[in-house]
Design an enzyme around this catalytic site. Sequence first.
Site, PDB file in Angstrom:
ATOM      1  N   ASP A   1      22.573 -17.519  33.696  1.00 57.02           N
ATOM      2  CA  ASP A   1      21.378 -18.359  33.792  1.00 57.02           C
ATOM      3  C   ASP A   1      21.026 -18.499  35.269  1.00 57.02           C
ATOM      4  OD1 ASP A   1      23.255 -20.079  34.797  1.00 57.02           O
ATOM      5  OD2 ASP A   1      23.010 -21.609  33.264  1.00 57.02           O
TER       6      ASP A   1
ATOM      7  N   ASP B   1      21.719 -19.208  23.267  1.00 55.23           N
ATOM      8  CA  ASP B   1      23.030 -19.571  23.799  1.00 55.23           C
ATOM      9  C   ASP B   1      23.185 -21.067  23.628  1.00 55.23           C
ATOM     10  OD1 ASP B   1      21.186 -20.356  26.161  1.00 55.23           O
ATOM     11  OD2 ASP B   1      23.106 -21.272  26.631  1.00 55.23           O
TER      12      ASP B   1
ATOM     13  N   CYS C   1      36.909 -16.893   5.628  1.00 56.69           N
ATOM     14  CA  CYS C   1      36.634 -16.716   7.061  1.00 56.69           C
ATOM     15  C   CYS C   1      37.700 -15.825   7.692  1.00 56.69           C
ATOM     16  CB  CYS C   1      36.598 -18.074   7.757  1.00 56.69           C
ATOM     17  SG  CYS C   1      36.425 -17.960   9.553  1.00 56.69           S
TER      18      CYS C   1
ATOM     19  N   CYS D   1      38.569 -15.578  10.802  1.00 57.85           N
ATOM     20  CA  CYS D   1      38.945 -15.983  12.166  1.00 57.85           C
ATOM     21  C   CYS D   1      40.450 -16.185  12.303  1.00 57.85           C
ATOM     22  CB  CYS D   1      38.184 -17.237  12.584  1.00 57.85           C
ATOM     23  SG  CYS D   1      38.970 -18.782  12.097  1.00 57.85           S
TER      24      CYS D   1
ATOM     25  N   CYS E   1      41.697 -19.346  10.280  1.00 54.22           N
ATOM     26  CA  CYS E   1      41.663 -19.337   8.807  1.00 54.22           C
ATOM     27  C   CYS E   1      42.562 -18.263   8.198  1.00 54.22           C
ATOM     28  CB  CYS E   1      40.230 -19.157   8.327  1.00 54.22           C
ATOM     29  SG  CYS E   1      39.167 -20.543   8.794  1.00 54.22           S
TER      30      CYS E   1
ATOM     31  N   HIS F   1      37.110 -20.526  15.252  1.00 51.31           N
ATOM     32  CA  HIS F   1      36.467 -20.697  13.944  1.00 51.31           C
ATOM     33  C   HIS F   1      34.962 -20.946  14.086  1.00 51.31           C
ATOM     34  CE1 HIS F   1      35.664 -21.652   9.815  1.00 51.31           C
ATOM     35  NE2 HIS F   1      34.940 -22.653  10.294  1.00 51.31           N
TER      36      HIS F   1
HETATM   37 ZN   LIG Z   1      37.748 -19.652  10.353  1.00 50.34          ZN
END
Ligand SMILES: [Zn+2]
Length: 391
Positions: free
Chosen positions: A98, A272, A315, A317, A320, A346
Amino acid sequence: MTGDAAFEIVVRPPADGSTTARLGRLALPHGVVETPQFMPVGTNATVKALHPDDVVATGATIILANTYHLYLRPGHERIERLGGLHRFMGWDGPILTDSGGYQVVSLGDLRVVDEDGVTFRSHLDGSVHRFTPEHAVAVQEALGSDVAVAFDQPVAPSSPREVVADATARTHRWAERSLAAHTRRDQALFGIVQGGIDPELRAASTRAIAALPFDGICLGGLAGDETPEQRDATLEVAVPLLADDPRPRYLMGLGSPADLLEAVHRGVDLFDSVLPARVARNGQFWVPSDSEEGGRLNIRNQRYLDDPEPVQADCPCLACRRFSRAYLAHLFRARELLAYRLATCHNLTFTLDFMARIRTALQAGTFPAALPGLRLRAGRIRGSEAGAKSA
Ligand SMILES: [Zn+2]
């Protein structure tokens, strides 16, 4: 586009006007970014709590770094001596920096805006500094980001009209100076539209910035204290004026799935926000709104202490795949550092997966029809409610 960057619209909005959303492909020196896309924020040259491999695993393909913060610490010249920002932070993908305008104008204790630039006091040690359009460009060239952003003077959307008008006119003059100062051919430069939520000022600013040879158009001065309806209306003023413009459109500072979806629908390509990561560090996990947990799961809630299920069953991730709600609830209560890493993984995975679902619908030509389902998944968490904007 000039230099090494190129933006291609892969699927145009349908002619029936049912949506202004489009699918695109932004090629940058460090990689290709499929749009619509969300950029996780790495304020201090790190996405807080994550290793770069974690960031990749969330699905991120581009991140944002803050010019103001890196200028103050560790210093852009030091980063340049050490081989540039990509090498310094161990991230090989695209980076957008930025301009520092938002932090300089809104976060500093002391800030004096004059026609030439802004004098401000460091939030770290109180030392006095000065940014001009030329200096903000030079700092970003030293950092070596894929995309730099022109220096602007943002103001709160609810500011009086004369305040918005004055800052917007100055932003236009600074845009021309930023362009004149920019020399790196391997770095794209985006300009920023201001104009607050006043339709006339926003339209005039859109025309003024679009008339300049920037590589992309940022829609600034939103994701602040405006209502979602005011933001939608402002996009409906600005985006039609850019209908035939071949450049990417970036709405700065927006980050909740519900907000992202409505802005994509109105023609925005890039986003963003610190929001998904910030609420994660407070123990708020985002889940599909049509699930039992109803959009968000506050892991500090007593009832998760004995819950053996993952936060979100499907999920992929880091959290998870391996850990239970009970374990995460324990980590947060014990203030263990792993809690922040897993929660951030997550929420970023959820957000980036949501953007991927939007792109899949756009690719299949089913986007307007997919809106109700996507709205259901996104829930009603909006930025103002979650209460976070920038670093
Ligand atoms: Zn997750």
